[in-house]
Design a protein around this motif. Structure first.
Motif, PDB file in Angstrom:
ATOM      1  N   ALA A   9       0.876  -0.983  -0.130  1.00  0.00           N
ATOM      2  CA  ALA A   9       0.029   0.150   0.131  1.00  0.00           C
ATOM      3  C   ALA A   9       0.902   1.247  -0.070  1.00  0.00           C
ATOM      4  O   ALA A   9       0.506   2.137  -0.550  1.00  0.00           O
ATOM      5  CB  ALA A   9      -0.889  -0.255   1.236  1.00  0.00           C
ATOM      6  N   HIS A  10       2.135   1.266   0.629  1.00  0.00           N
ATOM      7  CA  HIS A  10       2.825   2.359   0.711  1.00  0.00           C
ATOM      8  C   HIS A  10       3.556   2.644  -0.715  1.00  0.00           C
ATOM      9  O   HIS A  10       3.465   3.773  -1.031  1.00  0.00           O
ATOM     10  CB  HIS A  10       3.996   2.119   1.786  1.00  0.00           C
ATOM     11  N   ARG A  11       4.024   1.626  -1.390  1.00  0.00           N
ATOM     12  CA  ARG A  11       4.863   1.848  -2.548  1.00  0.00           C
ATOM     13  C   ARG A  11       3.737   2.068  -3.633  1.00  0.00           C
ATOM     14  O   ARG A  11       4.073   2.880  -4.625  1.00  0.00           O
ATOM     15  CB  ARG A  11       5.422   0.411  -3.088  1.00  0.00           C
ATOM     16  N   LEU A  12       2.439   1.680  -3.492  1.00  0.00           N
ATOM     17  CA  LEU A  12       1.316   2.053  -4.418  1.00  0.00           C
ATOM     18  C   LEU A  12       0.995   3.507  -4.344  1.00  0.00           C
ATOM     19  O   LEU A  12       0.647   4.010  -5.544  1.00  0.00           O
ATOM     20  CB  LEU A  12       0.210   1.232  -4.323  1.00  0.00           C
TER      21      LEU A  12
ATOM     22  N   ALA B 145       9.802   6.563  -8.239  1.00  0.00           N
ATOM     23  CA  ALA B 145      10.210   7.305  -7.057  1.00  0.00           C
ATOM     24  C   ALA B 145      11.173   6.601  -6.298  1.00  0.00           C
ATOM     25  O   ALA B 145      11.038   5.308  -5.945  1.00  0.00           O
ATOM     26  CB  ALA B 145       8.991   7.730  -6.099  1.00  0.00           C
ATOM     27  N   LYS B 146      12.367   7.247  -5.827  1.00  0.00           N
ATOM     28  CA  LYS B 146      13.641   6.517  -5.080  1.00  0.00           C
ATOM     29  C   LYS B 146      13.002   6.414  -3.567  1.00  0.00           C
ATOM     30  O   LYS B 146      12.493   7.625  -3.001  1.00  0.00           O
ATOM     31  CB  LYS B 146      14.611   7.240  -5.296  1.00  0.00           C
ATOM     32  N   GLY B 147      13.304   5.486  -2.995  1.00  0.00           N
ATOM     33  CA  GLY B 147      13.318   5.333  -1.659  1.00  0.00           C
ATOM     34  C   GLY B 147      14.366   5.612  -0.861  1.00  0.00           C
ATOM     35  O   GLY B 147      15.399   5.950  -1.279  1.00  0.00           O
ATOM     36  N   SER B 148      14.333   5.827   0.443  1.00  0.00           N
ATOM     37  CA  SER B 148      15.250   5.858   1.399  1.00  0.00           C
ATOM     38  C   SER B 148      15.863   4.723   1.902  1.00  0.00           C
ATOM     39  O   SER B 148      15.370   3.591   1.881  1.00  0.00           O
ATOM     40  CB  SER B 148      15.338   6.913   2.489  1.00  0.00           C
ATOM     41  N   LYS B 149      16.715   4.544   2.778  1.00  0.00           N
ATOM     42  CA  LYS B 149      17.238   3.299   3.372  1.00  0.00           C
ATOM     43  C   LYS B 149      16.062   2.550   4.325  1.00  0.00           C
ATOM     44  O   LYS B 149      16.145   1.461   4.652  1.00  0.00           O
ATOM     45  CB  LYS B 149      18.409   3.628   4.429  1.00  0.00           C
ATOM     46  N   LYS B 150      15.216   3.434   4.907  1.00  0.00           N
ATOM     47  CA  LYS B 150      14.264   2.776   5.811  1.00  0.00           C
ATOM     48  C   LYS B 150      12.690   2.923   5.094  1.00  0.00           C
ATOM     49  O   LYS B 150      12.028   1.992   5.441  1.00  0.00           O
ATOM     50  CB  LYS B 150      14.239   3.804   7.116  1.00  0.00           C
ATOM     51  N   VAL B 151      12.776   3.538   4.184  1.00  0.00           N
ATOM     52  CA  VAL B 151      11.316   3.635   3.528  1.00  0.00           C
ATOM     53  C   VAL B 151      11.476   3.355   1.887  1.00  0.00           C
ATOM     54  O   VAL B 151      12.080   3.954   1.458  1.00  0.00           O
ATOM     55  CB  VAL B 151      10.550   5.124   3.684  1.00  0.00           C
ATOM     56  N   PRO B 152      10.918   2.358   1.377  1.00  0.00           N
ATOM     57  CA  PRO B 152      10.986   2.021   0.184  1.00  0.00           C
ATOM     58  C   PRO B 152      10.214   2.753  -0.828  1.00  0.00           C
ATOM     59  O   PRO B 152       9.330   3.732  -0.452  1.00  0.00           O
ATOM     60  CB  PRO B 152      10.381   0.523  -0.022  1.00  0.00           C
ATOM     61  N   GLY B 153      10.571   3.184  -2.003  1.00  0.00           N
ATOM     62  CA  GLY B 153       9.941   4.152  -2.862  1.00  0.00           C
ATOM     63  C   GLY B 153       8.881   3.652  -3.962  1.00  0.00           C
ATOM     64  O   GLY B 153       8.534   2.278  -3.584  1.00  0.00           O
TER      65      GLY B 153
END
Length: 526
Positions: free
Chosen positions: A97-100, A106-114
């Motif tokens: 749900a977060h990635r959708l 979009a690029k993500g960070s070390k803790k949150v996927p993009g």
């Protein structure tokens, strides 16, 4: 603690009796497990007593107690696995749900996927989100109703019936293994009874006797409806501990099972190997203070996918000697993987005992939330890496084996141990004769954190800014020294220009925001 020995020298009548007893009790166990699963959350102590009362005429009071307890334990295990599966589904749904919700690419960070890479992948994950949501709804409905799904004999073996060629089994061989897995020949120990168990009794000289169920009492060859086997048992591993327990009439549980190797041609006389497993629980030992456990130093252990990297540290946090590696191969069957972990831990504990240490420091790792493929997407290499680390099995094995060896296990926060170890310890500990890896440096960081020493070393000032001109000024401060992790202040050129201890500070010291100050956790102390 569990030890096993093979039942050698069984006669044809012995095997026939074991098969008939196992098949008879297996039918009762299957029937009782079905009753327990149908009861669900409405099960009570009275229902348990009723189940035992119904099984007693067809077996015995002790066999009925063993069957009902095994059924309840199996239902409870399935219940815990169901709860873990629900947590895994929730983690996957949250990640998808977060990635959708992120823009495509979009690029993500070390803790949150993009976001997802393409429109096609976004569409496929959208469909998978609906599949996981429906599956989660069904699992939650079953969990709230107390409904579990259990297969006596194992789900893997049941599925192998439809893939006999891949399992290298014929239909006859599969049927033989399936029946052997569904037999019931196990009994819990009873403290205060003769030799710790009245149902399956094992004497100090290795004689095995079984209390026969009531319908099979005519097969007895000894008094009081018992059958004595011709085989003799001798435990080569921890046999003295087992002998001490049965001499004191302490509880010991026994299990008799038939091991049939798949794909092995056998004659009529050789139908498999019979084994007897004895198991018991250790008493909980008193927890000793952390300072007492670290009085002689500590060994830091860094867990990896194929080996354990260990380094010994003295009481001041300085590495001693050379690092040690204890490798293992986690491929193959579950028994082979478990044996590899045990062998690596055995070598580690022997080294600790040889060094005269009483403490081993490990990271408190848990990759339960990291193993889902929804969080790391296509990064299969990283998912295989974290899945290959035996974190849960290693901690369980290490605490059990360290207790018997009288060695304490200290669990520390795993944050930044690999990064700070490589940054501050890998280069200083490397020389032409001893190349230091990143894992070795992480073992030093883990051990220093267990000793409550700072991991990070002070930055060395420029050579010509040191008071002794090209001298060494990276000594470690005491744990009680304020600001020991900060940048080192400039030392004046003349000693009389140095400020006194009562001189007011010109800059306030900020509180450290690292996890260095986090308390360590003593997992087990012996």
């Amino acid at each position: 603690m569990a030890v096993r020995d093979r039942l050698k020298g069984l006669t044809a009548r012995d095997e026939q009796v074991l098969r008939r007893v196992g098949a008879h009790l297996g039918v009762l166990a299957s029937r009782d497990l079905a009753v327990r699963c149908r009861a669900g959350l409405e099960h009570s102590a009275q229902a348990w007593a009723d189940r035992k009362r119904e099984l007693t005429p067809e077996s015995s009071s002790r066999w009925a107690g063993a069957i009902t307890k095994a059924s309840h334990d199996q239902w409870a295990l399935a219940r815990r696995c169901q709860a873990a599966h629900i947590l895994s589904l929730e983690a996957g749904i949250t990640a998808i749900a977060h990635r959708l919700a992120q823009p495509i690419g979009a690029k993500g960070s070390k803790k949150v996927p993009g976001g997802y890479r393409s429109r096609q992948e976004w569409h496929a994950k959208k469909r998978r989100l609906h599949v996981l949501s429906d599956r989660l709804e069904r699992e939650r409905t079953d969990y709230e109703a107390g409904r579990v799904r259990v297969v006596r004999g194992g789900t893997r073996l049941a599925r192998a019936r439809h893939h006999l060629a891949a399992a290298q089994l014929s239909e006859e061989q599969w049927r033989e293994r399936w029946q052997a897995e569904r037999w019931f020949l196990q009994a819990d120990g009873e403290a205060g009874k003769r030799y710790g168990n009245e149902t399956i009794r094992l004497t100090p000289d290795g004689q095995v006797s079984i209390k026969l169920p009531a319908p099979l009492a005519h097969l007895a060859n000894a008094a009081h409806g018992r059958y004595v086997l011709s085989a003799r048992v001798r435990f080569a591993h921890r046999g003295q501990e087992w002998a001490d327990r049965i001499d004191a009439d302490r509880a010991v549980a026994y299990r008799i099972h038939l091991d049939i190797q798949p794909g092995v041609a056998r004659s009529r006389r050789d139908s498999g190997r019979w084994y007897l497993t004895a198991s018991w629980q250790h008493q909980t030992t008193a927890i000793i203070p952390l300072r007492a456990a670290l009085a002689s130093g500590v060994i830091g252990v860094d867990t990896n996918a194929d080996h354990l990297a260990a380094w010994r540290l003295d009481v001041h946090g300085n590495p001693i000697g050379n690092p040690r590696h204890f490798g293992y191969d986690l491929t193959g069957t579950a028994g082979h993987r478990d044996a590899q972990v045990r062998h690596a831990l055995t070598r580690l504990l022997h080294w600790a005992r040889k060094c005269g240490l009483r403490a081993i420091a490990v990271e408190d790792l848990d990759f339960a939330a990291e193993k889902t493929r929804e969080k790391h997407g296509r990064n299969k290499r990283f998912r295989r890496l974290i899945s290959g680390k035996p974190t849960g099995k290693l901690k369980a094995r290490l605490t059990s084996m360290a207790q018997a060896a009288g060695i304490s296990v200290i669990a520390v926060d795993p944050a930044y141990t690999s990064r700070w170890g490589a940054q501050h310890w890998q280069h200083p500990l490397t020389n032409p004769k001893r190349p230091t890896s990143r894992h070795d440096a992480a073992a030093v960081a883990i051990a220093r954190r267990a000793q409550q020493h700072p991991i990070r070393r002070r930055t060395t000032p420029p050579p010509h800014d040191q008071s002794d001109r090209m001298g060494h000024r990276t000594v470690q401060a005491e744990p009680c020294a304020a600001g020991r992790e900060e940048t080192r202040h400039r030392t004046p050129d003349h000693a009389h220009d140095a400020p006194g201890p009562d001189t007011a500070r010109t800059r306030a010291t900020s509180a450290p925001n690292t996890v260095r100050g986090a308390p360590v956790q003593l997992m087990f102390t012996g």
